[in-house]
Design an enzyme around this catalytic site. Structure first.
Site, PDB file in Angstrom:
ATOM      1  N   ASP A  81       0.869  -1.178   0.000  1.00  0.00           N
ATOM      2  CA  ASP A  81       0.000   0.000   0.000  1.00  0.00           C
ATOM      3  C   ASP A  81       0.903   1.224   0.000  1.00  0.00           C
ATOM      4  OD1 ASP A  81      -2.205  -1.608   0.126  1.00  0.00           O
ATOM      5  OD2 ASP A  81      -2.525  -1.357   2.272  1.00  0.00           O
TER       6      ASP A  81
ATOM      7  N   ASP B 247     -13.812  -3.845  -1.706  1.00  0.00           N
ATOM      8  CA  ASP B 247     -13.591  -3.531  -0.293  1.00  0.00           C
ATOM      9  C   ASP B 247     -14.933  -3.652   0.403  1.00  0.00           C
ATOM     10  OD1 ASP B 247     -10.987  -3.009  -0.958  1.00  0.00           O
ATOM     11  OD2 ASP B 247     -11.200  -0.833  -0.936  1.00  0.00           O
TER      12      ASP B 247
END
Length: 280
Positions: A11, A130
């Site tokens: 990330d 998500d």
């Protein structure tokens, strides 16, 4: 039997690898290129590289970082964040990635996935989902314009009368909740041409409590394309649970690898000892 994949995730925010809990309280975890080289040397099957604030801040993917990463690693590379048009996919593939991960733009225009898969091939189109367990009092963005679409409309989130758990999806790095059923959405994305689903449980992200097995299994059973499980790994047993009980095709983790709690080799040896087919 097909081998299961172990995938570290990078990330990235502002050119640095970051890690947080439930998408919040991000801390620095190093240089993305150096992290990628380390995982490549360790024998990771793939690498996922996500610019986690690109959509929210309306920034383009940091193509130079992607290119430098691709120059130094030889495993397949998936890149996501801020993909808004077909040219963004082309630029990423030209920079050296093998697959692109799309979330926000897919929600805004689901047929973008169809166009992308037709242009570049479904094998390189990953839809990132998500998901968050629906609870009383959650707030959502307004209804999507495509809810009235005859093909897509049944992906709208509906609360079952029997109290069965359902999961909504989010965009913009977990900042905006959508009135979309995560399981039904995943199925629609496959039908529109996605070649893989990258599923992250927002409830488990960074907690080290293990994958949301029920969510993972529900989506794995709903689609026929590969499913990558993400969010919550704290032990090697969690990897096994995601791949076996969760029926995922690949297990993604960040913290346990970033902070050297376990190596890729240790993870694969553990899985092999438990009867999970992996490439050593």
């Amino acid at each position: 039997m097909l081998t299961k994949r172990i995938i570290p995730c990078l990330d990235v925010r502002d050119g640095r690898v970051v890690k947080g809990v439930n998408f919040q309280n991000l801390t620095d975890a190093g240089d993305p290129v150096e992290n990628a080289k380390f995982y490549d040397e360790q024998g990771a099957d793939e690498l996922v590289f996500l610019d986690i604030t690109a959509s929210h801040e309306k920034r383009k993917i940091i193509l130079d970082v992607v290119a430098r990463t691709a120059d130094d690693v030889f495993m397949p590379l998936t890149v996501g964040g801020g993909i808004k048009k077909l040219d963004d996919i082309r630029d990423l593939l030209n920079a050296g990635c093998d697959k692109v991960s799309i979330n926000t733009t897919a929600v805004r225009d689901p047929y973008f996935i169809k166009l992308a898969s037709e242009r570049f091939g479904s094998q390189c189109i990953v839809v990132a989902v998500d998901a968050k367990l629906v609870k009383d009092g959650m707030s959502y963005e307004p209804e999507e314009p495509w809810f009235s679409d005859a093909f897509l409309g049944d992906a709208r989130l509906k609360l079952p009368d029997n109290g069965e758990p359902v999961w909504a999806i989010s965009t913009h790095g977990g900042r905006k909740m959508r009135l979309i059923d995560a399981v039904k959405w995943s199925r629609k994305m496959e039908e529109l041409g996605a070649g893989e689903i990258l599923l992250t449980s927002m409830d488990r992200d960074g907690t080290k409590d293990g994958y949301d097995i029920m969510l993972t299994r529900r989506i794995a059973e709903a689609v026929s394309i590969p499913l990558v499980a993400s969010g919550g790994v704290g032990t090697l047993e969690h990897l096994r649970e995601g791949l076996v009980e969760g029926k995922a095709d690949a297990a993604l983790a960040a913290s346990i690898f970033h902070y050297r709690e376990y190596s890729i080799k240790e993870a694969k040896e553990y899985l092999r000892s438990k009867g999970v087919p992996v490439r050593l």
